[in-house]
Scaffold this motif. Structure first.
Motif, PDB file in Angstrom:
ATOM      1  N   VAL A 169       0.826  -1.205   0.000  1.00  0.00           N
ATOM      2  CA  VAL A 169       0.000   0.000   0.000  1.00  0.00           C
ATOM      3  C   VAL A 169       0.863   1.257   0.000  1.00  0.00           C
ATOM      4  N   LYS A 207       1.669   1.985  -3.541  1.00  0.00           N
ATOM      5  CA  LYS A 207       0.526   2.561  -4.257  1.00  0.00           C
ATOM      6  C   LYS A 207       0.363   4.042  -3.924  1.00  0.00           C
ATOM      7  N   LEU A 228      -7.156  -2.324   1.597  1.00  0.00           N
ATOM      8  CA  LEU A 228      -6.170  -1.268   1.405  1.00  0.00           C
ATOM      9  C   LEU A 228      -6.223  -0.691  -0.009  1.00  0.00           C
ATOM     10  N   ASP A 229      -6.546  -1.519  -0.991  1.00  0.00           N
ATOM     11  CA  ASP A 229      -6.745  -0.995  -2.346  1.00  0.00           C
ATOM     12  C   ASP A 229      -7.926  -0.018  -2.356  1.00  0.00           C
ATOM     13  N   PHE A 235      -6.812   3.165  -0.758  1.00  0.00           N
ATOM     14  CA  PHE A 235      -5.984   3.902  -1.704  1.00  0.00           C
ATOM     15  C   PHE A 235      -6.858   4.707  -2.672  1.00  0.00           C
TER      16      PHE A 235
END
Length: 292
Positions: free
Chosen positions: A154, A157, A256-257, A260
């Motif tokens: 993360v 990202k 977590l995506d 983000f």
């Protein structure tokens, strides 16, 4: 925890989260219920008590400890949950499985983890976490082993859109980092079990230093969860061979995506601009090296 207030997909995960807080005898009763074939709304309290080798009063006590009003509420919730397609996805791996069976079981377990994690995800806490990550001056991530790899993923990202985050996987470095944080900062602790002492100590110190804290874990009543301001939980059903970590990791990566994307959305133009700059820098470097 009642059927009127809870997504049915969350019944299994919520009970699993409570398992570490049950005594061995209490856990045996829960395992008896979930391991029983043909469990339905007609199974009397007396029968479950006899099969588990405990008193009827003990079964009622356990149901209440798990958050239900009593045995009937518990029985109905487990029965309704067991009828869901997602509840049937998990199958134990066997040494006799073919490659096709292994692939199917692993994939289905991950799908189940995603479906059930979505069911228990608290959207208010998710939004609070996204706001804090977006506004923070410093974002320090703490994790050990596989959890550190999730933190790095993360962090990478975020860097792509111009948001810097530091990852620490050494206990001393975690404490040094946490001691320097303040009210404008956020510390994020990653731990599947929620029992990783190095991460717990760092999050506790970060909070004591004035920073806001976020826990990414599989158990909402774990020691890590109790010291964090916000908790985002994954859930996964374990197996003797793979444990819980593999499927839970998939669920955590998806949480977590989503974080983000939510953070990027708070200033989409800046995120898009920084993404163009970072990708251009990487592409240019590859070109200089002859495309390697």
């Amino acid at each position: 925890m009642t059927l009127t207030s809870l997504d049915l997909k969350a019944v299994g995960p919520r009970i699993r989260m409570m398992m570490p807080h049950l005594t061995p005898l209490e856990a045996k009763v829960v395992e008896t219920v979930f391991g029983r074939r043909g469990f339905d709304e007609t199974i009397p309290l007396k029968q479950i008590a006899e099969e588990a080798g405990v008193s009827e009063a003990m079964v009622v006590k356990i149901a209440k400890k798990l958050g239900f009003s009593g045995y009937r509420d518990f029985r109905t919730a487990v029965y309704e949950y067991s009828r869901l397609p997602t509840a049937e996805m998990h199958q134990e791996l066997s040494v006799d499985d073919s490659s096709a069976e292994i692939v199917q079981k692993v994939f289905r377990t991950s799908i189940q983890a995603l479906e059930e994690t979505l069911a228990i995800l608290d959207m208010d806490d998710f939004d609070r976490a996204a706001d804090l990550l977006y506004r923070a001056r410093n974002r320090d991530f703490y994790g050990v082993g596989g959890s550190a790899q999730i933190a790095r993923d993360v962090s990478h990202k975020f860097l792509r859109i111009g948001i810097r985050a530091s990852v620490y996987d050494d206990s001393h470095m975690m404490l040094m980092s946490a001691s320097l944080l303040g009210a404008d900062d956020i510390a994020v602790g990653f731990s599947h079990s929620g029992n990783t002492s190095a991460v717990i100590d760092a999050i506790h110190l970060a909070r004591k230093s004035g920073a806001r804290t976020l826990a990414i874990t599989n158990y909402d009543n774990s020691p890590l969860a109790t010291v964090a301001d916000i908790v985002l939980c994954s859930t996964a059903q374990g197996s003797p061979l793979m444990g819980e970590n593999a499927a839970a990791r998939i669920a955590q990566l998806n949480i977590l995506d989503a974080l983000f994307v939510a953070v990027a959305q708070r200033d989409y133009q800046a995120a898009e601009r920084n993404l163009g700059r970072t990708m251009s820098a990487v592409t240019s470097k590859r070109r200089d090296k002859g495309g390697s």
